[in-house]
Each structure stands twice: as C-alpha cells, then as structure tokens.
Motif scaffolding. Structure first.
Motif, PDB file in Angstrom:
ATOM      1  N   ARG A  32       0.830  -1.204   0.000  1.00  0.00           N
ATOM      2  CA  ARG A  32       0.000   0.000   0.000  1.00  0.00           C
ATOM      3  C   ARG A  32       0.865   1.254   0.000  1.00  0.00           C
ATOM      4  O   ARG A  32       1.796   1.393   0.787  1.00  0.00           O
ATOM      5  CB  ARG A  32      -0.913   0.010   1.233  1.00  0.00           C
ATOM      6  CG  ARG A  32      -1.876   1.187   1.254  1.00  0.00           C
ATOM      7  CD  ARG A  32      -2.880   1.032   2.387  1.00  0.00           C
ATOM      8  NE  ARG A  32      -3.852   2.112   2.360  1.00  0.00           N
ATOM      9  CZ  ARG A  32      -3.731   3.240   3.045  1.00  0.00           C
ATOM     10  NH1 ARG A  32      -2.671   3.434   3.805  1.00  0.00           N
ATOM     11  NH2 ARG A  32      -4.653   4.175   2.961  1.00  0.00           N
ATOM     12  N   THR A  33       0.543   2.163  -0.910  1.00  0.00           N
ATOM     13  CA  THR A  33       1.138   3.491  -0.902  1.00  0.00           C
ATOM     14  C   THR A  33       0.081   4.484  -1.328  1.00  0.00           C
ATOM     15  O   THR A  33      -0.774   4.159  -2.155  1.00  0.00           O
ATOM     16  CB  THR A  33       2.367   3.592  -1.827  1.00  0.00           C
ATOM     17  OG1 THR A  33       2.950   4.887  -1.714  1.00  0.00           O
ATOM     18  CG2 THR A  33       2.004   3.349  -3.278  1.00  0.00           C
ATOM     19  N   ILE A  41       4.299  -4.296  -6.320  1.00  0.00           N
ATOM     20  CA  ILE A  41       3.448  -3.231  -6.828  1.00  0.00           C
ATOM     21  C   ILE A  41       3.145  -2.273  -5.686  1.00  0.00           C
ATOM     22  O   ILE A  41       2.653  -2.688  -4.647  1.00  0.00           O
ATOM     23  CB  ILE A  41       2.133  -3.799  -7.401  1.00  0.00           C
ATOM     24  CG1 ILE A  41       2.420  -4.685  -8.616  1.00  0.00           C
ATOM     25  CG2 ILE A  41       1.158  -2.681  -7.755  1.00  0.00           C
ATOM     26  CD1 ILE A  41       1.199  -5.440  -9.136  1.00  0.00           C
ATOM     27  N   ALA A  42       3.473  -0.996  -5.886  1.00  0.00           N
ATOM     28  CA  ALA A  42       3.105   0.039  -4.928  1.00  0.00           C
ATOM     29  C   ALA A  42       1.766   0.606  -5.387  1.00  0.00           C
ATOM     30  O   ALA A  42       1.670   1.152  -6.486  1.00  0.00           O
ATOM     31  CB  ALA A  42       4.176   1.126  -4.887  1.00  0.00           C
ATOM     32  N   TRP A  43       0.734   0.466  -4.571  1.00  0.00           N
ATOM     33  CA  TRP A  43      -0.640   0.744  -5.008  1.00  0.00           C
ATOM     34  C   TRP A  43      -1.460   1.267  -3.842  1.00  0.00           C
ATOM     35  O   TRP A  43      -1.224   0.851  -2.715  1.00  0.00           O
ATOM     36  CB  TRP A  43      -1.242  -0.576  -5.530  1.00  0.00           C
ATOM     37  CG  TRP A  43      -2.679  -0.518  -5.951  1.00  0.00           C
ATOM     38  CD1 TRP A  43      -3.172  -0.056  -7.129  1.00  0.00           C
ATOM     39  CD2 TRP A  43      -3.818  -0.932  -5.181  1.00  0.00           C
ATOM     40  NE1 TRP A  43      -4.537  -0.164  -7.144  1.00  0.00           N
ATOM     41  CE2 TRP A  43      -4.955  -0.698  -5.960  1.00  0.00           C
ATOM     42  CE3 TRP A  43      -3.984  -1.468  -3.890  1.00  0.00           C
ATOM     43  CZ2 TRP A  43      -6.248  -0.969  -5.505  1.00  0.00           C
ATOM     44  CZ3 TRP A  43      -5.258  -1.756  -3.433  1.00  0.00           C
ATOM     45  CH2 TRP A  43      -6.383  -1.506  -4.246  1.00  0.00           C
ATOM     46  N   ALA A  86       1.413   4.877  -8.858  1.00  0.00           N
ATOM     47  CA  ALA A  86       1.602   3.447  -8.626  1.00  0.00           C
ATOM     48  C   ALA A  86       2.799   2.995  -9.456  1.00  0.00           C
ATOM     49  O   ALA A  86       3.019   3.480 -10.558  1.00  0.00           O
ATOM     50  CB  ALA A  86       0.351   2.673  -9.022  1.00  0.00           C
ATOM     51  N   THR A  87       3.592   2.079  -8.919  1.00  0.00           N
ATOM     52  CA  THR A  87       4.788   1.614  -9.616  1.00  0.00           C
ATOM     53  C   THR A  87       4.907   0.107  -9.486  1.00  0.00           C
ATOM     54  O   THR A  87       4.241  -0.521  -8.664  1.00  0.00           O
ATOM     55  CB  THR A  87       6.069   2.244  -9.023  1.00  0.00           C
ATOM     56  OG1 THR A  87       6.165   1.889  -7.635  1.00  0.00           O
ATOM     57  CG2 THR A  87       6.065   3.760  -9.166  1.00  0.00           C
ATOM     58  N   VAL A  88       5.793  -0.458 -10.277  1.00  0.00           N
ATOM     59  CA  VAL A  88       6.106  -1.875 -10.156  1.00  0.00           C
ATOM     60  C   VAL A  88       7.610  -2.032 -10.301  1.00  0.00           C
ATOM     61  O   VAL A  88       8.252  -1.376 -11.100  1.00  0.00           O
ATOM     62  CB  VAL A  88       5.339  -2.741 -11.187  1.00  0.00           C
ATOM     63  CG1 VAL A  88       5.772  -2.433 -12.602  1.00  0.00           C
ATOM     64  CG2 VAL A  88       5.507  -4.226 -10.897  1.00  0.00           C
ATOM     65  N   GLY A  89       8.192  -2.890  -9.471  1.00  0.00           N
ATOM     66  CA  GLY A  89       9.607  -3.227  -9.552  1.00  0.00           C
ATOM     67  C   GLY A  89       9.729  -4.727  -9.407  1.00  0.00           C
ATOM     68  O   GLY A  89       8.827  -5.386  -8.897  1.00  0.00           O
TER      69      GLY A  89
END
Length: 199
Positions: free
Chosen positions: A58-59, A75-77, A64-67
């Motif tokens: 959770r962010t 996934i930052a979501w 939103a990003t993915v690494g």
C-alpha cells in the motif's frame, strides 16, 4: 510460513502485503476486476504457472509503480487519486490492472520488461520515437478495463500520446473517485526496480 498464508488474499499470485485492511482492499479490488475483465483470468493463470507473484504494497503518494525480483514483482498501489494529464480519472482498480499487466510481462522475462522504441507523438503533437512500448501496452490493457466500467480511456502516458488509444466515453467524468482506504500507515520504502518505472 504463517505470514505467507496471511497475505495470500486476492488470488494465488496477486497478494496483498501489509495490514489486514490492505489485504481486504486488494481482495475486493481483484474481485471487481475479475467480474468486469474476463481477460485477466489468462494472465492470472499464466502467473500461477510461472510461479511468479505480484505482491501489492500500500502506498498513497505518487504514482503506482512496479519493480521486480527473480520470482515476484512488488506493486506500490494505489498511489494518488485525481486525474491524468489527458483528463481521465485515476482509478485505483484500473491502476491495479495496469500494474498486474507489467507483473505478467516480467514473469515471462526473468523479472525484466523488454521495452522497445516506438513512434508516437508528444502531447503537444511532436513526432518522436520513445522507448515506451511496455507502458503503451499496459495502458491498452488498462483501457479495456476502463471501457468495461464505462469510464474514460487514457489517451496519454506521461508526455506521450498512446498509439491507437481511442476515447469512447462521451465526456470525462465530472468528479473522480477518491481512494481513501485503510487508516493504517502506508508503505514509504521504495520498490526494487530493474526496468522503467510504470504508472
């Protein structure tokens, strides 16, 4: 082992990591996505076959990003709410669809995302060649979900027009939904990145 069992909430390969509230958010979002976008099932099946996880943290700041790592993507979501530059609403579920697409592509390429150069135009109309094929593909998949929901499709990614993107909605929504979600603190650490940032 107990922790792993605790976070597997949405599907066997898309997992919420963090508070119980966030895990429930991911589970609920995935239920909505699966109900509206049958094409997501093939992606989820292939992720499971590859034993590759999309771990959703959770962010609530930034995009939103993915690494990626070898066997999972973080996934930052959901990121922030509001509008993109093309006036389409930032929708949390549509954003998750976009990032799952990136996760799926990385599952097929050892955690990497092979972006290629493609011709496109900037938002001001200048013809350029941009290394953004992976983002354009993710937006195209996201737009399938947006169309199913009846919300406006994205026409741009960052400063670029998305090739082939068309808007079927009659007009942009008058108000975009705010994503409030859990009251627990959001993650502030950065994800590991091996390729271009997505959003």
């Amino acid at each position: 082992m107990g922790l792993l069992a605790c976070v597997r909430v949405a599907t066997s390969q898309v997992v919420g990591v963090g508070s119980e509230c966030h895990q429930a958010e991911v589970r609920d979002a995935m239920a909505r996505v699966r109900a509206q976008l049958p094409g997501i099932e093939r992606i989820l099946t292939e992720l499971e076959e590859a034993k590759y996880e999309c771990r959703v943290f959770r962010t609530t700041t930034g995009t939103a990003t993915v690494g990626s790592a070898a066997h999972y993507a973080e996934i930052a979501w959901p990121g922030t709410s509001g509008r993109y530059a093309d006036d389409s609403c930032i929708d949390a579920d549509a954003t998750l669809v976009h990032e799952i697409y990136h996760c799926w592509v990385r599952s097929k390429n050892d955690g990497e995302e092979p972006c290629t150069f493609v011709p496109t135009r900037t938002v001001s109309g200048v013809l350029v060649v941009a290394r953004a094929s992976c983002e354009f593909d993710a937006v195209a998949f996201e737009n399938r979900y947006r169309k199913a929901l009846g919300i406006c499709e994205r026409l741009t990614y960052g400063n670029f027009q998305v090739p082939g993107a068309e808007r079927k909605c009659p007009a942009p929504e008058t108000a975009c939904p705010a994503f409030t979600g859990c009251s627990a603190p959001a993650r502030t650490t950065r994800v590991i990145e091996t390729g271009p940032k997505s959003r």
